[in-house]
Design a protein around this motif. Structure first.
Motif, PDB file in Angstrom:
ATOM      1  N   UNK A  35      60.092 -12.705  -3.446  1.00  0.00           N
ATOM      2  CA  UNK A  35      59.280 -14.106  -3.834  1.00  0.00           C
ATOM      3  C   UNK A  35      59.654 -14.378  -5.399  1.00  0.00           C
ATOM      4  N   UNK A  36      60.399 -15.199  -5.589  1.00  0.00           N
ATOM      5  CA  UNK A  36      60.620 -15.643  -7.094  1.00  0.00           C
ATOM      6  C   UNK A  36      59.540 -16.796  -7.501  1.00  0.00           C
ATOM      7  N   UNK A  37      59.335 -17.815  -6.449  1.00  0.00           N
ATOM      8  CA  UNK A  37      58.378 -18.767  -6.740  1.00  0.00           C
ATOM      9  C   UNK A  37      58.067 -19.314  -5.488  1.00  0.00           C
ATOM     10  N   UNK A  38      56.591 -19.546  -5.527  1.00  0.00           N
ATOM     11  CA  UNK A  38      56.089 -20.385  -4.098  1.00  0.00           C
ATOM     12  C   UNK A  38      54.882 -21.311  -4.757  1.00  0.00           C
ATOM     13  N   UNK A  39      55.117 -22.580  -4.070  1.00  0.00           N
ATOM     14  CA  UNK A  39      54.354 -23.594  -4.369  1.00  0.00           C
ATOM     15  C   UNK A  39      54.109 -24.376  -3.292  1.00  0.00           C
ATOM     16  N   UNK A  40      52.890 -25.268  -3.390  1.00  0.00           N
ATOM     17  CA  UNK A  40      52.735 -26.268  -2.318  1.00  0.00           C
ATOM     18  C   UNK A  40      52.459 -27.388  -3.097  1.00  0.00           C
ATOM     19  N   UNK A  41      52.960 -28.711  -2.870  1.00  0.00           N
ATOM     20  CA  UNK A  41      52.693 -29.746  -3.693  1.00  0.00           C
ATOM     21  C   UNK A  41      51.408 -30.610  -2.966  1.00  0.00           C
ATOM     22  N   UNK A  42      50.995 -31.534  -3.549  1.00  0.00           N
ATOM     23  CA  UNK A  42      49.944 -32.480  -3.329  1.00  0.00           C
ATOM     24  C   UNK A  42      50.237 -32.849  -1.988  1.00  0.00           C
ATOM     25  N   UNK A  43      51.053 -33.129  -1.396  1.00  0.00           N
ATOM     26  CA  UNK A  43      51.312 -33.645   0.132  1.00  0.00           C
ATOM     27  C   UNK A  43      51.515 -32.371   1.070  1.00  0.00           C
ATOM     28  N   UNK A  44      51.186 -31.131   0.299  1.00  0.00           N
ATOM     29  CA  UNK A  44      50.906 -29.840   1.263  1.00  0.00           C
ATOM     30  C   UNK A  44      52.567 -29.421   1.825  1.00  0.00           C
ATOM     31  N   UNK A  45      53.526 -29.814   1.104  1.00  0.00           N
ATOM     32  CA  UNK A  45      54.932 -29.611   1.321  1.00  0.00           C
ATOM     33  C   UNK A  45      55.205 -28.073   0.611  1.00  0.00           C
ATOM     34  N   UNK A  46      55.687 -27.225   1.158  1.00  0.00           N
ATOM     35  CA  UNK A  46      56.047 -25.943   0.306  1.00  0.00           C
ATOM     36  C   UNK A  46      57.414 -25.916  -0.190  1.00  0.00           C
ATOM     37  N   UNK A  47      57.397 -25.120  -1.222  1.00  0.00           N
ATOM     38  CA  UNK A  47      58.536 -24.620  -1.704  1.00  0.00           C
ATOM     39  C   UNK A  47      58.511 -23.346  -2.038  1.00  0.00           C
ATOM     40  N   UNK A  48      59.730 -22.437  -1.479  1.00  0.00           N
ATOM     41  CA  UNK A  48      59.848 -21.023  -1.719  1.00  0.00           C
ATOM     42  C   UNK A  48      61.275 -20.701  -2.204  1.00  0.00           C
ATOM     43  N   UNK A  49      61.129 -20.080  -3.523  1.00  0.00           N
ATOM     44  CA  UNK A  49      62.463 -19.327  -3.902  1.00  0.00           C
ATOM     45  C   UNK A  49      62.616 -18.043  -3.687  1.00  0.00           C
ATOM     46  N   UNK A  50      63.611 -17.467  -3.022  1.00  0.00           N
ATOM     47  CA  UNK A  50      63.483 -16.251  -2.473  1.00  0.00           C
ATOM     48  C   UNK A  50      64.785 -15.476  -2.783  1.00  0.00           C
ATOM     49  N   UNK A  51      64.791 -14.355  -3.279  1.00  0.00           N
ATOM     50  CA  UNK A  51      65.876 -13.431  -3.383  1.00  0.00           C
ATOM     51  C   UNK A  51      66.033 -12.529  -2.063  1.00  0.00           C
ATOM     52  N   UNK A  52      67.184 -12.625  -1.250  1.00  0.00           N
ATOM     53  CA  UNK A  52      67.176 -11.970  -0.147  1.00  0.00           C
ATOM     54  C   UNK A  52      68.276 -10.934  -0.318  1.00  0.00           C
ATOM     55  N   UNK A  53      67.732  -9.837   0.146  1.00  0.00           N
ATOM     56  CA  UNK A  53      68.983  -8.329   0.069  1.00  0.00           C
ATOM     57  C   UNK A  53      68.997  -7.901   1.435  1.00  0.00           C
ATOM     58  N   UNK A  54      70.057  -7.596   2.292  1.00  0.00           N
ATOM     59  CA  UNK A  54      70.135  -6.905   3.275  1.00  0.00           C
ATOM     60  C   UNK A  54      71.557  -6.933   3.950  1.00  0.00           C
ATOM     61  N   UNK A  55      71.875  -7.056   5.105  1.00  0.00           N
ATOM     62  CA  UNK A  55      73.029  -6.984   5.711  1.00  0.00           C
ATOM     63  C   UNK A  55      73.534  -8.219   6.020  1.00  0.00           C
ATOM     64  N   UNK A  56      74.904  -8.605   5.671  1.00  0.00           N
ATOM     65  CA  UNK A  56      75.304  -9.911   5.827  1.00  0.00           C
ATOM     66  C   UNK A  56      74.903 -10.601   7.077  1.00  0.00           C
ATOM     67  N   UNK A  57      75.120  -9.841   8.087  1.00  0.00           N
ATOM     68  CA  UNK A  57      74.942 -10.652   9.506  1.00  0.00           C
ATOM     69  C   UNK A  57      73.629 -10.780   9.784  1.00  0.00           C
ATOM     70  N   UNK A  58      72.632 -10.145   9.295  1.00  0.00           N
ATOM     71  CA  UNK A  58      71.100 -10.450   9.228  1.00  0.00           C
ATOM     72  C   UNK A  58      70.892 -11.589   8.666  1.00  0.00           C
ATOM     73  N   UNK A  59      71.429 -11.668   7.581  1.00  0.00           N
ATOM     74  CA  UNK A  59      71.156 -12.694   6.857  1.00  0.00           C
ATOM     75  C   UNK A  59      71.661 -14.104   7.302  1.00  0.00           C
ATOM     76  N   UNK A  60      72.978 -13.944   7.931  1.00  0.00           N
ATOM     77  CA  UNK A  60      73.381 -15.124   8.347  1.00  0.00           C
ATOM     78  C   UNK A  60      72.469 -15.874   9.549  1.00  0.00           C
ATOM     79  N   UNK A  61      71.857 -14.784  10.392  1.00  0.00           N
ATOM     80  CA  UNK A  61      71.207 -15.010  11.594  1.00  0.00           C
ATOM     81  C   UNK A  61      69.576 -15.366  11.151  1.00  0.00           C
ATOM     82  N   UNK A  62      69.317 -14.860   9.733  1.00  0.00           N
ATOM     83  CA  UNK A  62      67.890 -15.369   9.361  1.00  0.00           C
ATOM     84  C   UNK A  62      68.083 -17.030   8.907  1.00  0.00           C
ATOM     85  N   UNK A  63      69.248 -17.328   8.614  1.00  0.00           N
ATOM     86  CA  UNK A  63      69.429 -18.641   8.013  1.00  0.00           C
ATOM     87  C   UNK A  63      69.446 -19.660   9.112  1.00  0.00           C
TER      88      UNK A  63
END
Ligand code: SF4
Ligand code: SF4
Length: 137
Positions: A35-63
């Motif tokens: 997790x490179x960055x995680x925040x919640x704005x005043x409207x309670x909407x979330x922002x998450x900046x993630x670096x993901x490592x793993x198998x390409x097929x799993x990454x595609x499924x996760x997206x």
């Protein structure tokens, strides 16, 4: 199966803020999130900046999973685009694009690209016979 390392930005609504998204990425898709960055704005909407490592097929499924949760995904690194000068509208890509971001427009039968649906899996870059799909970095 090849490994990938990608940085993505997730924007999610109030209803998703307290859902265990990162847990699912680890448990269900065997990815290593940093997790490179995680925040919640005043409207309670979330922002998450993630670096993901793993198998390409799993990454595609996760997206796919993240999109199904109505989470907006952006890549901070890259964007896919279709080079209309190179595309011959052969239609090969509609068989391997996992999200229907490449689709047939009727009645013209032209192959169109909907960037909103693209999960930047890069399958089309690897498989398009005309090299019409490109990566903007
Ligand atoms: S596979 Fe390539 S050339 Fe064929 S329709 Fe898709 S983008 Fe165009
Ligand atoms: S990168 Fe290509 S194959 Fe993958 S989702 Fe986007 S358009 Fe479809």
């Amino acid at each position: 199966m090849d490994n990938i390392k990608k940085t993505i930005v997730l924007n999610f609504s109030k209803s998703m803020v307290y859902k265990p998204i990162v847990y699912h990425l680890v448990k269900d898709y065997d990815l290593e999130p940093n997790i490179l960055k995680a925040s919640i704005n005043p409207n309670e909407e979330g922002l998450l900046v993630l670096e993901l490592k793993g198998k390409r097929a799993n990454y595609e499924k996760s997206l796919k999973f993240l999109k199904e949760q109505n989470i907006k995904i952006e890549s901070v690194e890259q964007e896919i685009y279709k080079n209309e000068d190179k595309c011959t509208h052969c239609g090969a890509c509609i068989n391997f694009c996992p999200t229907d971001a490449l689709y047939v427009e009727r009645p013209s039968m032209k192959i169109k690209f909907n960037s909103e649906k693209c999960i930047i899996c890069e399958e089309c870059i690897l498989k398009c016979p005309m090299r019409a799909m490109e990566l903007k970095v």
